[in-house]
Scaffold this motif. Structure first.
Motif, short mmCIF file in Angstrom:
data_model
loop_
_atom_site.label_atom_id
_atom_site.label_comp_id
_atom_site.label_asym_id
_atom_site.label_seq_id
_atom_site.Cartn_x
_atom_site.Cartn_y
_atom_site.Cartn_z
N GLY A 59 0.83 -1.20 0.00
CA GLY A 59 0.00 0.00 0.00
C GLY A 59 0.86 1.26 0.00
N TRP A 60 0.54 2.17 -0.88
CA TRP A 60 1.29 3.43 -0.94
C TRP A 60 1.18 4.21 0.36
CZ3 TRP A 60 5.03 4.93 -3.86
CH2 TRP A 60 5.12 4.56 -5.20
N SER A 61 0.10 4.02 1.11
CA SER A 61 -0.11 4.76 2.35
C SER A 61 0.22 3.95 3.59
CB SER A 61 -1.57 5.25 2.42
OG SER A 61 -1.85 6.11 1.34
N ASP A 62 1.05 2.92 3.43
CA ASP A 62 1.44 2.07 4.55
C ASP A 62 2.12 2.92 5.61
OD1 ASP A 62 2.69 0.19 6.30
OD2 ASP A 62 2.81 -1.27 4.68
N GLN A 63 1.57 2.91 6.80
CA GLN A 63 2.09 3.72 7.90
C GLN A 63 3.13 2.96 8.73
OE1 GLN A 63 -0.72 2.10 7.72
NE2 GLN A 63 -1.64 1.69 9.71
N VAL A 64 3.33 1.67 8.46
CA VAL A 64 4.27 0.87 9.24
C VAL A 64 5.58 0.64 8.49
CG1 VAL A 64 4.61 -1.36 10.39
CG2 VAL A 64 2.36 -0.26 10.44
N ILE A 65 5.49 0.24 7.24
CA ILE A 65 6.67 -0.02 6.41
C ILE A 65 6.57 0.90 5.19
CG2 ILE A 65 7.94 -1.72 5.06
CD1 ILE A 65 6.58 -3.86 6.88
N GLY A 66 7.55 1.74 5.01
CA GLY A 66 7.52 2.68 3.89
C GLY A 66 7.39 1.96 2.56
N SER A 67 6.49 2.45 1.72
CA SER A 67 6.23 1.80 0.44
C SER A 67 7.46 1.77 -0.47
CB SER A 67 5.06 2.49 -0.26
OG SER A 67 5.29 3.87 -0.38
N GLN A 68 8.35 2.72 -0.31
CA GLN A 68 9.54 2.76 -1.15
C GLN A 68 10.42 1.52 -0.94
OE1 GLN A 68 10.06 5.20 -3.53
NE2 GLN A 68 11.72 3.86 -4.21
N HIS A 69 10.32 0.88 0.22
CA HIS A 69 11.10 -0.33 0.48
C HIS A 69 10.79 -1.43 -0.54
CE1 HIS A 69 13.10 0.91 4.15
NE2 HIS A 69 11.95 1.39 4.59
N SER A 70 9.51 -1.60 -0.86
CA SER A 70 9.14 -2.63 -1.83
C SER A 70 9.62 -2.27 -3.23
CB SER A 70 7.63 -2.85 -1.83
OG SER A 70 7.24 -3.50 -0.63
N ILE A 71 9.55 -1.01 -3.57
CA ILE A 71 10.05 -0.56 -4.88
C ILE A 71 11.56 -0.76 -4.95
CG2 ILE A 71 10.38 1.44 -6.37
CD1 ILE A 71 7.62 2.43 -5.29
N ASP A 72 12.26 -0.40 -3.89
CA ASP A 72 13.71 -0.59 -3.86
C ASP A 72 14.06 -2.07 -4.01
OD1 ASP A 72 14.03 2.14 -3.55
OD2 ASP A 72 14.44 2.02 -1.40
N TYR A 73 13.34 -2.94 -3.30
CA TYR A 73 13.59 -4.37 -3.39
C TYR A 73 13.36 -4.86 -4.82
CZ TYR A 73 13.41 -9.37 -2.79
OH TYR A 73 13.64 -10.72 -2.93
N TYR A 74 12.25 -4.46 -5.40
CA TYR A 74 11.93 -4.86 -6.78
C TYR A 74 13.06 -4.43 -7.73
CZ TYR A 74 9.54 -5.15 -11.27
OH TYR A 74 9.20 -5.45 -12.55
N ASN A 75 13.52 -3.21 -7.58
CA ASN A 75 14.60 -2.71 -8.44
C ASN A 75 15.89 -3.49 -8.22
OD1 ASN A 75 13.01 -0.80 -9.74
ND2 ASN A 75 13.44 0.77 -8.21
N ARG A 76 16.14 -3.93 -6.99
CA ARG A 76 17.32 -4.76 -6.72
C ARG A 76 17.17 -6.14 -7.36
NH1 ARG A 76 16.56 -3.13 -1.47
NH2 ARG A 76 16.51 -5.27 -0.70
N VAL A 77 15.95 -6.67 -7.38
CA VAL A 77 15.70 -7.94 -8.06
C VAL A 77 16.02 -7.78 -9.55
CG1 VAL A 77 13.93 -9.61 -8.77
CG2 VAL A 77 14.02 -8.82 -6.40
#
Length: 179
Positions: A59-77
Motif C-alpha cells: 500500500g502506498w499509504s502504509d504507515q508501518v513499512i515505507g512503500s519505497q522499500h518494496s520498490i527498492d527491493y523490486y529494483n534490486r531484483v
C-alpha cells in the motif's frame, strides 16, 4: 516499526526506541533475525530457475513499512536477475491509498491468490489486479492496481469510483529542478 525490537530483539514490550544504540542494536537485530523476517536477498535466480512466481503488493499509504522499500527491493531484483527474468517471474503491485495490510481510503480488497494461480497454472502473468473498497458492506469504489512501474490513469470520463474508467500506463516521471 519498533515492534521488531520490542518483541523479537529485546523481548520487552516497554522497550523505548529512544534507547536504540547504533550500530550494536542493529547488529543484534540482524543476528537474531538471521534473514527470517527481513528477507532482503534480491537474487531470486534459484527460485525463478525452478519456475517460481512471486506476486508482491504494498500500500502506498502504509504507515508501518515505507512503500519505497518494496520498490527498492523490486529494483534490486531487476539488477540481480535482469529485466527478462524479473518480467517472467516477479510482479509488484503498489496500491494507492492503502495502508498496512489493507484498509485506508483506497481499494484494498483483491484476489491476489487467483492471479498467482492463473500465472502458475496457465502462464498468464497478471498486469493488473481489480481492487474494491466497501463501506457498510457495499462496494463503493473499484480500481485497477497496475503492475509496477505502471499506474492507474483516469481516462477522463465516467465515475472515478469505477475501475473501467482507468487504464494502466507508465507513470509520469517527476520533473527535474535542474535547468
Amino acid at each position: 516499526g519498533d515492534e521488531l525490537f520490542k518483541y523479537v530483539v529485546f523481548k520487552d514490550a516497554k522497550w523505548d526506541f529512544l534507547t536504540f544504540k547504533f550500530p550494536q542494536d542493529l547488529e543484534l537485530a540482524q543476528k537474531i533475525d538471521n534473514g527470517l523476517i527481513d528477507a532482503t536477498d534480491a537474487n531470486l535466480k534459484p527460485f525463478t530457475d525452478r519456475g517460481g512466481k512471486l506476486l508482491v503488493w504494498h500500500g502506498w499509504s502504509d504507515q508501518v513499512i515505507g512503500s519505497q522499500h518494496s520498490i527498492d527491493y523490486y529494483n534490486r531484483v531487476v539488477s540481480a536477475i535482469g529485466d527478462a527474468a524479473t518480467d517472467k517471474a516477479v510482479r509488484l503491485f503498489m496500491a494507492p491509498g492503502v495502508t498496512h495490510c489493507g484498509g485506508g481510503a483506497g481499494p484494498s480488497s483483491f484476489d491476489a491468490l487467483s492471479a498467482l494461480e492463473q500465472w502458475v497454472e496457465q502462464g498468464k502473468a497478471p498486469s493488473q489486479l481489480l481492487a474494491s473498497r466497501s463501506t457498510d458492506g457495499k462496494v463503493d469504489r473499484t480500481r485497477p492496481i497496475c503492475a509496477y512501474p505502471q499506474v492507474a490513469a483516469y481516462k477522463g470520463s465516467g465515475s472515478t469510483d469505477d475501475a473501467q474508467n482507468f487504464v494502466c500506463k507508465a507513470a509520469v516521471a517527476p520533473r527535474s529542478n535542474q535547468q
